[in-house]
Scaffold this active site. Sequence first.
Site, PDB file in Angstrom:
ATOM      1  N   THR A 117      18.907  17.584 -20.276  1.00  0.00           N
ATOM      2  CA  THR A 117      18.727  18.539 -19.180  1.00  0.00           C
ATOM      3  C   THR A 117      17.274  18.966 -19.004  1.00  0.00           C
ATOM      4  O   THR A 117      16.507  18.984 -19.981  1.00  0.00           O
ATOM      5  CB  THR A 117      19.561  19.811 -19.477  1.00  0.00           C
ATOM      6  OG1 THR A 117      19.215  20.825 -18.534  1.00  0.00           O
ATOM      7  CG2 THR A 117      19.272  20.369 -20.863  1.00  0.00           C
ATOM      8  N   TYR A 141      21.578  26.861 -24.090  1.00  0.00           N
ATOM      9  CA  TYR A 141      21.963  25.565 -23.511  1.00  0.00           C
ATOM     10  C   TYR A 141      20.826  24.557 -23.691  1.00  0.00           C
ATOM     11  O   TYR A 141      21.023  23.447 -24.205  1.00  0.00           O
ATOM     12  CB  TYR A 141      22.302  25.757 -22.030  1.00  0.00           C
ATOM     13  CG  TYR A 141      22.596  24.469 -21.315  1.00  0.00           C
ATOM     14  CD1 TYR A 141      23.757  23.749 -21.579  1.00  0.00           C
ATOM     15  CD2 TYR A 141      21.701  23.942 -20.380  1.00  0.00           C
ATOM     16  CE1 TYR A 141      24.021  22.553 -20.929  1.00  0.00           C
ATOM     17  CE2 TYR A 141      21.953  22.755 -19.726  1.00  0.00           C
ATOM     18  CZ  TYR A 141      23.115  22.068 -20.005  1.00  0.00           C
ATOM     19  OH  TYR A 141      23.367  20.876 -19.374  1.00  0.00           O
TER      20      TYR A 141
END
Length: 325
Positions: A117, A141
């Site tokens: 990501t 995250y």
Amino acid sequence: MTSVLVIGGAGYVGSHACKAFAQKGWRVTVFDDLSAGSRDAVKWGDLIVGDIADPAAVRGALSARRPDIVAHFAALTSVGDSVSDPGAYYRNNLAGTVNLLDAIAAAGPCPVIFSSTAAVYGVPEQSPIPEDHPKRPINPYGHGKLMVEQVLADFETAHGMRHVALRYFNAAGADPDGEIGETNDPATHLIPIVLHAARDPDFAFSIFGDDFDTPDGTCVRDYVHVTDLARAHVAAAEHLLAGGASMALNLGGGAGASVLEVIGAIERELGRPIPRRLGPRRAGDPPALVASAQKAREVLDWRTTYGLKDIVATAAAWERKTRGL
Ligand code: UDP
């Protein structure tokens, strides 16, 4: 025939990748616990229902299918939730992945494509962001995904497992044929949230801050069509199957859109205004994340083919078909 095991293949990006793998004529097997993904999204290949936290289930799938390559999509994906419940994110996205990689190493290692990501970069110092930009995630995250990138490097050293980590910017849109799309309920990402607000006047949708250091004050993101992402997985798989080296690659279009620009594009697509309110900033949100996609172009000959208008149009068509608009 190439056999690909798609971990999390019943989910949003995973299911689109399954379609792209199947279009290549590859044998697709999905391994998914169906916690976020849906059985209906498994239209290409077989489904094995299992959890990456369960070593026996993972070992069983690997020995039954003997994949040439594994594509690993299974993860919790909400930046905001990762801030409020970090344990769930590290357990699932980090510990679950270590468990999966241990099983792959034990089964006789094969290459791995990993869904990473843009959140690994934190608040960027330059834009567009190249892959060698410093990595200082600002939410659990992003931390968990970056840790997995390190784990993958260590597994290559120990077991010779090569990998490509694909750092997605903002995955968006739906299959242009209308076969699959984003199904999270409640919606967790901006475009489905705005579409929800378009069909439900009682749904409270907020812009998370308009005082960022960006042209219109709202956050800027690099929205990339999920079908373009899917194609990148095929290209990354071909690279690895041909003996290519491990690497991390950004997947984005190289152009940003602000929250207000996304809302404007959806209003134009639907031909009506969408009620919104202004809320506070959300914890863990960097002002702007825009990819330099040069490396993916050079190594994989990959570039985006869909722009924001197509992203919004396909997302709206999917919303219309599945929920009504
Ligand atoms: N966003 C917003 N309101 C919402 C959801 C998202 O203003 O209800 C903004 C969010 O702050 C971010 C952008 O939309 O700048 C994209 O958020 P999303 O959660 O879709 O993806 P992220 O960038 O967090 O991966």
